[in-house]
Enzyme design. Structure first.
Site, PDB file in Angstrom:
ATOM      1  N   LEU A 150       0.868  -1.172   0.000  1.00  0.00           N
ATOM      2  CA  LEU A 150       0.000   0.000   0.000  1.00  0.00           C
ATOM      3  C   LEU A 150       0.907   1.224   0.000  1.00  0.00           C
ATOM      4  O   LEU A 150       1.998   1.195   0.574  1.00  0.00           O
ATOM      5  CB  LEU A 150      -0.898   0.037   1.242  1.00  0.00           C
ATOM      6  N   ASP A 151       0.446   2.297  -0.633  1.00  0.00           N
ATOM      7  CA  ASP A 151       1.210   3.543  -0.573  1.00  0.00           C
ATOM      8  C   ASP A 151       1.368   3.979   0.878  1.00  0.00           C
ATOM      9  O   ASP A 151       0.529   3.656   1.734  1.00  0.00           O
ATOM     10  CB  ASP A 151       0.497   4.651  -1.351  1.00  0.00           C
ATOM     11  N   LYS A 152       2.393   4.736   1.134  1.00  0.00           N
ATOM     12  CA  LYS A 152       2.676   5.198   2.496  1.00  0.00           C
ATOM     13  C   LYS A 152       1.448   5.832   3.148  1.00  0.00           C
ATOM     14  O   LYS A 152       1.129   5.559   4.307  1.00  0.00           O
ATOM     15  CB  LYS A 152       3.834   6.184   2.472  1.00  0.00           C
ATOM     16  N   THR A 154      -1.719   5.554   2.269  1.00  0.00           N
ATOM     17  CA  THR A 154      -2.955   4.785   2.159  1.00  0.00           C
ATOM     18  C   THR A 154      -3.062   3.876   3.371  1.00  0.00           C
ATOM     19  O   THR A 154      -2.099   3.198   3.737  1.00  0.00           O
ATOM     20  CB  THR A 154      -2.970   3.948   0.873  1.00  0.00           C
TER      21      THR A 154
END
Length: 552
Positions: A150-152, A154
């Protein structure tokens, strides 16, 4: 064998196929080129199946693809494998949703990177995982147990494998798109239609190296969305979406939603313009959307050991809830009404003292009577110069006198002016839509055919006062005789009927200080009502999110 670039963390490895490598399998070629990194052939095959390899700029997902001389081969490198023990365990919270001997399902908070990257060698999720689950140290030393990312910024659900067999099987499930992934996204605007699919290939943005974009020849990327909470879409300013992804490209949801004109709130990369405009329009504090409002909400997969179907749901983060409630908040539109002389204006002034924006229908009528104003023009067209001189405002004294003497004149004036007042009232509430409450004094609210729930008011407050006190005040403040006061009183509904249609009634039979005290009590009562509305909206919102944890 090939001329190639040495891979670095977060970069793309590239190598050209020389004549001595003609006919080599893609995975064999990459294994040789990446031999000094310690990356296993099994892992390279996984990356190829995930669509991370390219041959002459085209994605290749077959590890056994045969290469030809002169072809340029590439492989995305999310990490550079190192030696065992390269990462040091770090303490930190890990919100475990489910755990067994093979895997962990966790709820990642926003602001936490999943694994190390350039400029971020520590303080990541894997550092915390190594502390919580020491057995992970026997897996991939760069990102132990990580089978997806997951993106940082998110938040939400992730699976972490606790052994190599589980890691391989889960990685294969992700590569084969066997994992169900659903996200919550809070976006600018309202998508039309309110449910649809986005199929747009993604690749590096040719103008910005750090961004992804919809590009011709990019990797297949497919997402589906649905407006999940209709209440958030009523104003058209924002919507809460459920987004299901069928591919797992970098920044896929953020790029796709921006591509259709509805970027994620707080996304300063793919929705910078909309974010800036929103902050400028509302004047809200940027910290309310300090990250992209994207949440990995539901995650479904087959257990790698038991083959059991598993589905999990993560609760909505607090910052998500807070922004949703703020954006869905509406101004409480308060109308103050009552019979002539009851004290409506005094009550309105006390509401203004409490910080509410206020509106006076009488003052708006005076403004409409100024030269060139809409009311002035309409009266001029209907009555000529009888009440409307060429170079001045409407002669209110002459008009009032004839309205007292003629029911027909009075009705015509009301039919002309009241719609204009209603328009200005609606505009007043629209301008102050971002306030918690706004109040308007409208003496003829009911007589004009308006009602609560018709778009002009949420709460109607009636002011009650005995007729003899009202007439005394009208005589003292306006110089009206008893007959004049009685005549104007007859233009309106009887007080009992009017007050019966109000949501609240304020008694003004006492002193001004008494009215002030009742106004303060009214403000507190309305505040409690707003708080109740917030609780109801929060309950409705949480009902949409559903239960957290394992669903089955």
């Amino acid at each position: 064998m090939s001329n190639h670039e040495k891979p670095h963390l977060g970069q793309v490895w590239r190598g050209r196929v020389e004549s001595d490598s003609a006919g080599a399998r893609l995975d064999v070629f990459l294994s040789a080129g990446l031999a000094d990194t310690g990356l296993s052939r099994v892992k390279i095959q996984e990356l190829i199946r995930e669509g991370r390899a390219g041959v002459d700029g085209k994605v290749c997902v077959k590890p056994n693809h045969r290469l030809a001389p002169g072809e340029m081969v590439s492989l995305e490198m999310d990490f550079l494998p190192g030696r065992a023990g390269a990462l040091t365990p770090e303490s930190g919270d890990v919100a475990v949703v489910y755990e067994d001997e093979h895997l962990v399902v966790l709820d990642k908070p926003p602001g936490l990177a999943v694994h190390p990257a350039p400029g971020r060698p520590d303080a990541t999720l894997v550092h915390r995982l190594l502390s919580r689950f020491p057995r992970l140290s026997g897996l991939d030393p760069a990102r132990p147990g990580i089978v997806h990312r997951l993106d940082k910024d998110t938040s939400g659900l992730m699976i972490v494998a606790l052994d190599e067999r589980a890691r391989v099987r889960l990685s294969r499930a992700f590569a084969r798109r066997k994992v169900r992934k659903e996200y919550l996204a809070l976006v600018h605007g309202r998508p039309e239609p309110e449910a649809g699919e986005i199929s747009a290939p993604l690749g590096p943005d040719p103008r910005h190296k750090t961004k992804m974009a919809v590009v011709q020849g990019g990797r297949e990327a497919r997402s589906a969305y649905e407006v999940l909470w209709p209440k958030t879409a009523e104003t058209g300013e924002f919507s809460l979406l459920r987004v299901k992804i069928f591919t797992g490209r970098t920044h896929q949801i953020r790029v796709h939603l921006s591509h259709i004109g509805h970027p994620v709130f707080g996304d300063t990369v793919y929705g910078a313009r909309q974010h800036k405009e929103w902050l400028g329009r509302t004047g809200l504090n940027p910290w309310l959307a300090a990250r992209q409002m994207l949440h990995a909400w539901r995650l479904g997969f087959t257990h790698p050991a038991s083959n059991e179907d598993m589905l999990f749901c993560a609760p909505c983060p607090k910052d998500f809830e807070r922004l949703l409630l703020l954006l869905s908040r509406t101004c409480m539109r308060i109308v103050v009404t009552g019979s002539p002389g009851c004290g409506k204006s005094a009550l309105l002034s006390f509401l203004a003292d409490a910080g509410m924006p206020v509106f006076s229908a009488d003052k708006e009528v005076s403004a409409l009577y100024l030269p060139g104003a809409d009311g002035w023009e309409l009266l001029r067209k209907r009555f000529g110069r009888a009440y409307v001189p060429d170079d001045g405002p409407v002669d209110k004294a002459a008009l009032f006198k004839d309205m007292l003497g003629s029911k027909a004149v009075r009705q015509e004036v009301m039919d002309l002016i009241h719609p204009l007042v209603g328009h200005r009232l609606a505009e007043f509430f629209r301008v102050h839509a971002d306030k918690r409450a706004a109040a308007a004094e409208v003496p003829l609210f009911f007589e004009s055919g308006w009602r609560p729930g018709q778009g002009l008011a949420d709460v109607v407050v009636g002011v009650s006062c005995p007729a003899h006190l009202r007439f005394e005040r009208l005589n003292k403040e306006r110089g009206w005789s008893g007959d004049t006061a009685a005549a104007v009183d007859s233009w309106q509904w009887p007080e009992a009927r009017k007050l019966a249609h109000c949501d609240r009634v304020i008694d003004n039979a006492g002193t001004l200080e008494d009215l002030k005290a009742r106004a303060q009590a009214l403000v507190q009562d309305l505040r409690r009502q707003r708080q109740g509305d917030v609780r109801n909206r929060l309950s409705a919102l949480r009902a949409v999110f559903g239960p957290a944890g394992r669903i089955r």
